[in-house]
Write an enzyme that holds these catalytic residues in place. Structure first.
Site, PDB file in Angstrom:
ATOM      1  N   ASN A   9       0.857  -1.181   0.000  1.00 53.94           N
ATOM      2  CA  ASN A   9       0.000   0.000   0.000  1.00 53.94           C
ATOM      3  C   ASN A   9       0.898   1.237   0.000  1.00 53.94           C
ATOM      4  O   ASN A   9       1.491   1.578   1.018  1.00 53.94           O
ATOM      5  CB  ASN A   9      -0.904  -0.020   1.241  1.00 53.94           C
ATOM      6  CG  ASN A   9      -1.790   1.210   1.328  1.00 53.94           C
ATOM      7  OD1 ASN A   9      -1.924   1.980   0.379  1.00 53.94           O
ATOM      8  ND2 ASN A   9      -2.413   1.402   2.477  1.00 53.94           N
ATOM      9  N   TRP A  10       0.982   1.898  -1.149  1.00 51.22           N
ATOM     10  CA  TRP A  10       1.884   3.045  -1.286  1.00 51.22           C
ATOM     11  C   TRP A  10       1.326   4.307  -0.619  1.00 51.22           C
ATOM     12  O   TRP A  10       2.041   5.287  -0.479  1.00 51.22           O
ATOM     13  CB  TRP A  10       2.162   3.317  -2.757  1.00 51.22           C
ATOM     14  CG  TRP A  10       2.882   2.210  -3.471  1.00 51.22           C
ATOM     15  CD1 TRP A  10       3.239   0.984  -2.971  1.00 51.22           C
ATOM     16  CD2 TRP A  10       3.331   2.216  -4.839  1.00 51.22           C
ATOM     17  NE1 TRP A  10       3.864   0.231  -3.929  1.00 51.22           N
ATOM     18  CE2 TRP A  10       3.936   0.955  -5.086  1.00 51.22           C
ATOM     19  CE3 TRP A  10       3.272   3.147  -5.873  1.00 51.22           C
ATOM     20  CZ2 TRP A  10       4.478   0.632  -6.328  1.00 51.22           C
ATOM     21  CZ3 TRP A  10       3.813   2.815  -7.115  1.00 51.22           C
ATOM     22  CH2 TRP A  10       4.413   1.574  -7.335  1.00 51.22           C
ATOM     23  N   LYS A  11       0.050   4.285  -0.270  1.00 54.74           N
ATOM     24  CA  LYS A  11      -0.616   5.424   0.369  1.00 54.74           C
ATOM     25  C   LYS A  11      -0.421   6.696  -0.475  1.00 54.74           C
ATOM     26  O   LYS A  11      -0.381   6.621  -1.693  1.00 54.74           O
ATOM     27  CB  LYS A  11      -0.141   5.573   1.814  1.00 54.74           C
ATOM     28  CG  LYS A  11      -0.345   4.290   2.637  1.00 54.74           C
ATOM     29  CD  LYS A  11      -0.091   4.474   4.100  1.00 54.74           C
ATOM     30  CE  LYS A  11      -0.324   3.156   4.843  1.00 54.74           C
ATOM     31  NZ  LYS A  11      -0.136   3.306   6.307  1.00 54.74           N
ATOM     32  N   HIS A 100      -9.468   0.842   5.426  1.00 50.80           N
ATOM     33  CA  HIS A 100      -8.187   1.057   6.099  1.00 50.80           C
ATOM     34  C   HIS A 100      -8.380   1.992   7.289  1.00 50.80           C
ATOM     35  O   HIS A 100      -9.210   2.899   7.262  1.00 50.80           O
ATOM     36  CB  HIS A 100      -7.173   1.654   5.120  1.00 50.80           C
ATOM     37  CG  HIS A 100      -5.767   1.616   5.619  1.00 50.80           C
ATOM     38  ND1 HIS A 100      -5.276   2.528   6.527  1.00 50.80           N
ATOM     39  CD2 HIS A 100      -4.740   0.757   5.347  1.00 50.80           C
ATOM     40  CE1 HIS A 100      -4.013   2.244   6.785  1.00 50.80           C
ATOM     41  NE2 HIS A 100      -3.664   1.186   6.091  1.00 50.80           N
ATOM     42  N   GLU A 102      -6.801   4.437   8.374  1.00 47.01           N
ATOM     43  CA  GLU A 102      -6.646   5.860   8.073  1.00 47.01           C
ATOM     44  C   GLU A 102      -7.913   6.425   7.445  1.00 47.01           C
ATOM     45  O   GLU A 102      -8.274   7.583   7.697  1.00 47.01           O
ATOM     46  CB  GLU A 102      -5.434   6.061   7.164  1.00 47.01           C
ATOM     47  CG  GLU A 102      -4.122   5.761   7.873  1.00 47.01           C
ATOM     48  CD  GLU A 102      -2.972   5.411   6.956  1.00 47.01           C
ATOM     49  OE1 GLU A 102      -1.900   5.063   7.480  1.00 47.01           O
ATOM     50  OE2 GLU A 102      -3.150   5.471   5.719  1.00 47.01           O
ATOM     51  N   GLU A 172      -4.884  -5.123  10.901  1.00 48.79           N
ATOM     52  CA  GLU A 172      -3.870  -4.095  11.120  1.00 48.79           C
ATOM     53  C   GLU A 172      -4.138  -3.377  12.441  1.00 48.79           C
ATOM     54  O   GLU A 172      -4.982  -2.479  12.497  1.00 48.79           O
ATOM     55  CB  GLU A 172      -3.887  -3.074   9.983  1.00 48.79           C
ATOM     56  CG  GLU A 172      -3.528  -3.635   8.622  1.00 48.79           C
ATOM     57  CD  GLU A 172      -3.275  -2.529   7.613  1.00 48.79           C
ATOM     58  OE1 GLU A 172      -2.181  -2.493   7.061  1.00 48.79           O
ATOM     59  OE2 GLU A 172      -4.171  -1.695   7.402  1.00 48.79           O
ATOM     60  N   GLY A 178       2.785   2.371  10.912  1.00 45.74           N
ATOM     61  CA  GLY A 178       3.667   3.507  10.743  1.00 45.74           C
ATOM     62  C   GLY A 178       4.364   3.964  12.006  1.00 45.74           C
ATOM     63  O   GLY A 178       4.991   5.022  12.036  1.00 45.74           O
ATOM     64  N   SER A 218       3.732  -2.018  10.321  1.00 40.71           N
ATOM     65  CA  SER A 218       5.199  -1.955  10.416  1.00 40.71           C
ATOM     66  C   SER A 218       5.851  -3.285  10.050  1.00 40.71           C
ATOM     67  O   SER A 218       6.809  -3.722  10.691  1.00 40.71           O
ATOM     68  CB  SER A 218       5.637  -1.501  11.810  1.00 40.71           C
ATOM     69  OG  SER A 218       5.162  -0.192  12.085  1.00 40.71           O
ATOM     70  N   GLY A 239       2.977  -1.181   4.276  1.00 42.51           N
ATOM     71  CA  GLY A 239       2.992   0.246   4.006  1.00 42.51           C
ATOM     72  C   GLY A 239       4.374   0.732   3.645  1.00 42.51           C
ATOM     73  O   GLY A 239       4.827   0.615   2.507  1.00 42.51           O
ATOM     74  N   GLY A 240       5.093   1.279   4.628  1.00 42.26           N
ATOM     75  CA  GLY A 240       6.375   1.918   4.366  1.00 42.26           C
ATOM     76  C   GLY A 240       7.387   1.049   3.642  1.00 42.26           C
ATOM     77  O   GLY A 240       8.083   1.526   2.735  1.00 42.26           O
TER      78      GLY A 240
END
Length: 257
Positions: A9-11, A100, A102, A172, A178, A218, A239-240
């Site tokens: 997920n590049w967000k 998600h 967020e 998640e 993150g 993470s 994610g990251g």
């Protein structure tokens, strides 16, 4: 046996050039593996990433699929700033991430709206990745399984067992997204097993054993081996680490070992 599923997920990251460079590097650094892999770029770069993926379809054992990070439940209309599922299909999407944390926390998405999106995605042939997870406050107060039960039950409301079987669930824990914090493998397994138990209770054991449950929060090369070794963890929503081709490719390699 459930097939491992790794999704990035590049967000809201990358420029057009960076998105192109990232997908090129992922292909260059990833050896062929028989597992399911998806990347979910920002909406404005879906078409460009899709074109590159299509140009690499000849790689038999490295079939990277395209996913979107959100969608609306209506086909079209006066919904400024929204994107429909048909639009996502038109640019080559196979998957769509829905619910998600967020989106829930920052954009006030409700279980009811997420459920509408899942119904629409399935109706048109997109495969949903339903995200669920508790906050740190909810975990510390002992409400984590109550929260997960509500999000899972409401998110999949009124779906048939055969529809649920095509969904992916991504657990998640919000406190681990993150932050650099990760649920211990045992903690993650406990929740994944609980989710599978809920699926069995609501849709039958066959469906529960078929649905893939990813872990997110993470995830990185240093912890994926212990996470993926757990009985009910079937992959990861990353994610990251998905923004760095070497990390993403290493995670895939570790999961294939």
């Amino acid at each position: 046996m459930r097939r491992i599923f790794i999704a990035g997920n590049w967000k809201m990251n990358t420029s057009s050039t960076e998105a192109q460079q990232l997908i090129e590097a992922i292909y260059a650094q990833t050896n062929d593996h028989e597992m399911d892999i998806a990347v979910c770029p920002p909406t404005v770069y879906l078409s460009a990433v899709s074109s590159y993926i299509k140009s690499n379809e000849q790689r038999k054992n490295l079939q990277i699929k395209l996913g979107a990070q959100n969608m609306h439940w209506e086909d079209k209309g006066a919904f400024t700033g929204e994107v429909s599922g048909q639009m996502l299909q038109d640019v080559g999407c196979t998957y769509v991430v829905l619910g998600h944390s967020e989106r829930r926390a920052l954009f006030s998405e409700t279980n009811e709206n997420i459920n509408k999106k899942i119904h629409k995605a399935l109706a048109i042939g997109l495969l949903p990745i339903l995200c669920i997870g508790e906050t740190l406050e909810e975990r510390e107060s002992g409400k984590e399984k109550e929260v997960i039960t509500e999000q899972l039950t409401m998110g999949l409301k009124d779906l048939s067992p055969s529809q649920v079987e095509t969904c992916t669930v991504a657990y998640e824990p919000v406190w681990a997204i993150g932050t650099g914090k990760t649920a211990s493998p045992e903690m993650a397994q406990d929740m994944h097993a609980f989710i599978r138990q809920m699926l069995a209770q609501n849709y039958g054991d066959n469906v529960a054993q078929a649905v893939r449950i990813q872990y997110g929060g993470s995830v990185k090369p240093q912890n994926i081996k212990d996470l993926i070794a757990q009985a009910d963890i079937d992959g990861a929503l990353i994610g990251g680490a998905s923004l760095k081709a070497d990390s993403f490719s290493e995670i895939i390699s570790i999961c294939s070992a």
